[in-house]
Design a protein around this motif. Structure first.
Motif, PDB file in Angstrom:
ATOM      1  N   GLY A   1       0.794  -1.223   0.000  1.00  0.00           N
ATOM      2  CA  GLY A   1       0.000   0.000   0.000  1.00  0.00           C
ATOM      3  C   GLY A   1       0.827   1.273   0.000  1.00  0.00           C
ATOM      4  N   LYS A   2       0.339   2.262   0.720  1.00  0.00           N
ATOM      5  CA  LYS A   2       0.971   3.586   0.764  1.00  0.00           C
ATOM      6  C   LYS A   2       2.408   3.503   1.266  1.00  0.00           C
ATOM      7  N   THR A   3       2.634   2.679   2.292  1.00  0.00           N
ATOM      8  CA  THR A   3       3.996   2.540   2.825  1.00  0.00           C
ATOM      9  C   THR A   3       4.934   2.019   1.740  1.00  0.00           C
ATOM     10  N   LYS A   4       4.510   1.039   0.976  1.00  0.00           N
ATOM     11  CA  LYS A   4       5.331   0.496  -0.109  1.00  0.00           C
ATOM     12  C   LYS A   4       5.643   1.579  -1.143  1.00  0.00           C
ATOM     13  N   ASP A   5       4.626   2.359  -1.502  1.00  0.00           N
ATOM     14  CA  ASP A   5       4.836   3.448  -2.462  1.00  0.00           C
ATOM     15  C   ASP A   5       5.868   4.450  -1.946  1.00  0.00           C
ATOM     16  N   LEU A   6       5.761   4.820  -0.680  1.00  0.00           N
ATOM     17  CA  LEU A   6       6.700   5.782  -0.095  1.00  0.00           C
ATOM     18  C   LEU A   6       8.103   5.196  -0.013  1.00  0.00           C
ATOM     19  N   PHE A   7       8.214   3.936   0.407  1.00  0.00           N
ATOM     20  CA  PHE A   7       9.527   3.283   0.469  1.00  0.00           C
ATOM     21  C   PHE A   7      10.154   3.208  -0.926  1.00  0.00           C
TER      22      PHE A   7
END
Length: 183
Positions: free
Chosen positions: A14-20
């Motif tokens: 999700g969002k965390t993966k996108d940011l990472f």
């Protein structure tokens, strides 16, 4: 003891993966602070957005690193001291003596020293500066824009300092200890 878990970039979604992925693309690695901030994508995104916005401001990358060191020293954040010493030396190419002096709010450049001293005053007074404090930094040639950005850098670094001090983030840069803890 680590208090908040640093997430594995290979296991997030999700969002965390996108940011990472964005951090990885920019830096080539996802540092432990950001891996730990990833527990709350809102915190990580907020940090990245403010950091990114300030990187396009009037204050130079070198001044930003010197500010980070002065503020991190005030807050005894060993993670940020290590990270910004490394960034200051390797990416900004600042002399180690300049970086060390910044930790105490000192610089051979009067304008930079005024900015660093104002940042330390902001931290020590919890933001409740007075006319004399503001006039002192303006008298050193600091513009309203630079003064505003200094406040922004203080806020950004307080966020990271408090976050890392709370999480007890594992340091993934060469260790640097707060001067206050060395005495």
């Amino acid at each position: 003891m680590i208090r908040l878990t640093a997430l594995n970039p290979e296991e997030v979604t999700g969002k965390t993966k996108d940011l990472f992925n964005a951090v990885q693309a920019k830096l080539g690695v996802v540092p432990n602070m950001m891996r730990t901030m990833g527990n709350s994508p809102a915190v990580l995104e907020g940090y990245l957005n403010l950091s990114g916005a300030l990187s396009h401001g009037k204050l130079s990358a070198k001044t930003a690193e010197l500010l980070a060191l002065a503020i991190s020293e005030e807050n005894a954040c060993d993670y940020c001291l290590a990270a910004h010493t490394f960034i200051g030396e390797k990416l900004v190419k600042a002399d180690p003596a300049v970086l060390h002096a910044a930790r105490t709010g000192n610089s051979t450049d009067a304008k930079t020293e005024a900015i660093l001293q104002f940042a330390k005053t902001l931290v020590s007074k919890n933001g409740l500066v007075n006319d004399v404090d503001v006039n002192n930094v303006k008298d050193a040639g600091v513009s309203d824009a630079e003064l505003a950005e200094t406040v922004g850098h203080v806020a950004l670094n307080i966020l990271t300092n408090y976050f890392n001090n709370t999480a007890n983030t594992e340091i993934d840069f060469p260790a640097v200890q707060s001067l206050a803890l060395q005495n």
